[in-house]
Design a protein around this motif. Structure first.
Motif, PDB file in Angstrom:
ATOM      1  N   ARG A 174       0.686  -1.245  -0.051  1.00  0.00           N
ATOM      2  CA  ARG A 174       0.052   0.102  -0.090  1.00  0.00           C
ATOM      3  C   ARG A 174       1.139   1.304  -0.055  1.00  0.00           C
ATOM      4  O   ARG A 174       0.543   2.164  -0.653  1.00  0.00           O
ATOM      5  N   VAL A 175       1.970   1.222   0.594  1.00  0.00           N
ATOM      6  CA  VAL A 175       2.910   2.222   0.696  1.00  0.00           C
ATOM      7  C   VAL A 175       3.498   2.648  -0.726  1.00  0.00           C
ATOM      8  O   VAL A 175       3.826   3.767  -1.230  1.00  0.00           O
ATOM      9  N   LEU A 176       3.820   1.390  -1.319  1.00  0.00           N
ATOM     10  CA  LEU A 176       4.476   1.456  -2.833  1.00  0.00           C
ATOM     11  C   LEU A 176       3.579   2.005  -3.754  1.00  0.00           C
ATOM     12  O   LEU A 176       3.888   2.655  -4.522  1.00  0.00           O
ATOM     13  N   GLY A 177       2.204   1.753  -3.564  1.00  0.00           N
ATOM     14  CA  GLY A 177       1.032   2.378  -4.153  1.00  0.00           C
ATOM     15  C   GLY A 177       1.176   3.723  -4.452  1.00  0.00           C
ATOM     16  O   GLY A 177       0.686   4.335  -5.362  1.00  0.00           O
ATOM     17  N   GLN A 178       1.594   4.539  -3.132  1.00  0.00           N
ATOM     18  CA  GLN A 178       1.898   6.184  -3.256  1.00  0.00           C
ATOM     19  C   GLN A 178       3.069   6.420  -4.070  1.00  0.00           C
ATOM     20  O   GLN A 178       2.834   7.409  -4.812  1.00  0.00           O
ATOM     21  N   SER A 179       4.131   5.618  -4.066  1.00  0.00           N
ATOM     22  CA  SER A 179       5.458   6.154  -4.655  1.00  0.00           C
ATOM     23  C   SER A 179       5.863   5.571  -5.919  1.00  0.00           C
ATOM     24  O   SER A 179       6.205   6.092  -6.803  1.00  0.00           O
ATOM     25  N   MET A 180       4.818   4.468  -6.271  1.00  0.00           N
ATOM     26  CA  MET A 180       5.147   3.615  -7.444  1.00  0.00           C
ATOM     27  C   MET A 180       3.553   3.485  -7.939  1.00  0.00           C
ATOM     28  O   MET A 180       3.342   2.356  -7.945  1.00  0.00           O
ATOM     29  N   PRO A 181       2.913   4.467  -8.597  1.00  0.00           N
ATOM     30  CA  PRO A 181       1.619   4.190  -8.814  1.00  0.00           C
ATOM     31  C   PRO A 181       1.554   3.720 -10.234  1.00  0.00           C
ATOM     32  O   PRO A 181       1.155   3.980 -11.243  1.00  0.00           O
ATOM     33  N   ASP A 182       2.346   2.378 -10.632  1.00  0.00           N
ATOM     34  CA  ASP A 182       2.433   1.861 -11.792  1.00  0.00           C
ATOM     35  C   ASP A 182       1.520   0.234 -11.362  1.00  0.00           C
ATOM     36  O   ASP A 182       2.071  -0.664 -10.733  1.00  0.00           O
ATOM     37  N   ARG A 183       0.419   0.073 -12.011  1.00  0.00           N
ATOM     38  CA  ARG A 183      -0.533  -1.185 -11.960  1.00  0.00           C
ATOM     39  C   ARG A 183       0.464  -2.501 -12.280  1.00  0.00           C
ATOM     40  O   ARG A 183       0.456  -3.386 -11.314  1.00  0.00           O
ATOM     41  N   GLY A 184       1.214  -2.298 -13.427  1.00  0.00           N
ATOM     42  CA  GLY A 184       1.900  -3.468 -13.751  1.00  0.00           C
ATOM     43  C   GLY A 184       3.142  -3.785 -12.705  1.00  0.00           C
ATOM     44  O   GLY A 184       3.264  -5.003 -12.146  1.00  0.00           O
ATOM     45  N   PHE A 185       3.626  -2.652 -11.929  1.00  0.00           N
ATOM     46  CA  PHE A 185       4.610  -2.901 -10.883  1.00  0.00           C
ATOM     47  C   PHE A 185       4.020  -3.597  -9.672  1.00  0.00           C
ATOM     48  O   PHE A 185       4.399  -4.867  -9.084  1.00  0.00           O
ATOM     49  N   LEU A 186       2.921  -2.921  -9.273  1.00  0.00           N
ATOM     50  CA  LEU A 186       2.189  -3.415  -8.143  1.00  0.00           C
ATOM     51  C   LEU A 186       1.474  -4.995  -8.231  1.00  0.00           C
ATOM     52  O   LEU A 186       1.626  -5.777  -7.387  1.00  0.00           O
ATOM     53  N   ARG A 187       1.299  -5.309  -9.355  1.00  0.00           N
ATOM     54  CA  ARG A 187       0.926  -6.497  -9.626  1.00  0.00           C
ATOM     55  C   ARG A 187       1.901  -7.693  -9.621  1.00  0.00           C
ATOM     56  O   ARG A 187       1.656  -8.935  -9.296  1.00  0.00           O
TER      57      ARG A 187
END
Length: 205
Positions: A174-187
């Motif tokens: 969830r923290v990464l979602g703020q600094s790395m708002p890239d759906r592919g990265f988060l998946r």
């Protein structure tokens, strides 16, 4: 935001007021939420607002508790739903990503940022955060125990240890979602988390 009954003093709809305040605190943070905006959004004068809730700090505690209650209910519904352990864990992380990258992007998780920003300054916030984590941990612990009994998950680690490890990974995501708002990265990060818990390593669709 106000209601009245003939012959009785005017009363406030506490839930509606706290929900409106929650939206302000979620968007602005505790420090950034001004008394003027809280009054405008709740529809109450400053005197009425603080007479009802005591102080900005106490109103924040109520708003944070409400946010966490809504959040734990939504997350428990996913984790207690249908599907395999992997499918339910994936659904939870997808839910988090959708919130972090959705229309409210930039607000993130109010519970997480309250813990990061306020817990060290406000013991009540620390306690609210502790209770929230414990409740999520309990739901996850049950899910992991079910997965171990069914043979879907290995029993090398206890269900409690796995639950706590997942909570750390989940909120790291969830923290990464703020600094790395890239759906592919988060998946990709989600797939790695699932694999590390022995809940499958196939790529997310």
């Amino acid at each position: 935001m106000q209601k009245s009954t003939p012959g009785r003093p005017r009363e406030f709809d506490d839930t509606a007021v706290v929900e409106a305040a929650m939206d302000v605190f979620w968007s602005r943070g505790y420090e950034g939420a001004s008394a003027q905006e809280l009054c405008e959004r709740t529809g109450l004068g400053r005197g009425s607002l603080y007479n009802a809730f005591g102080s900005k700090q106490k109103l924040y505690h109520r708003a944070l508790t409400l946010y966490q209650e809504q959040g734990i209910q939504a997350q428990a519904q996913i984790l207690n739903g249908r599907g395999t352990v992997r499918e339910r864990l994936q659904a939870l992380m997808d839910w988090g990503i959708a919130h972090d990258l959705g229309p409210a992007r930039g607000r993130g998780c109010m519970a997480l940022f309250a813990a990061l920003d306020r817990a060290g300054k406000d013991p009540e916030v620390a306690e609210i955060a502790r209770v929230y984590v414990q409740r999520l941990e309990q739901v996850l612990c049950h899910l992991f125990a079910v997965g171990q009994r069914s043979g879907e998950l290995p029993s090398v680690r206890s269900a409690l240890e796995m639950a706590r490890g997942f909570v750390g990974s989940y909120y790291g995501l969830r923290v990464l979602g703020q600094s790395m708002p890239d759906r592919g990265f988060l998946r990709d990060a989600t797939a790695g988390i699932l694999a590390s818990f022995g809940a499958g390593d196939e790529r997310l669709g």
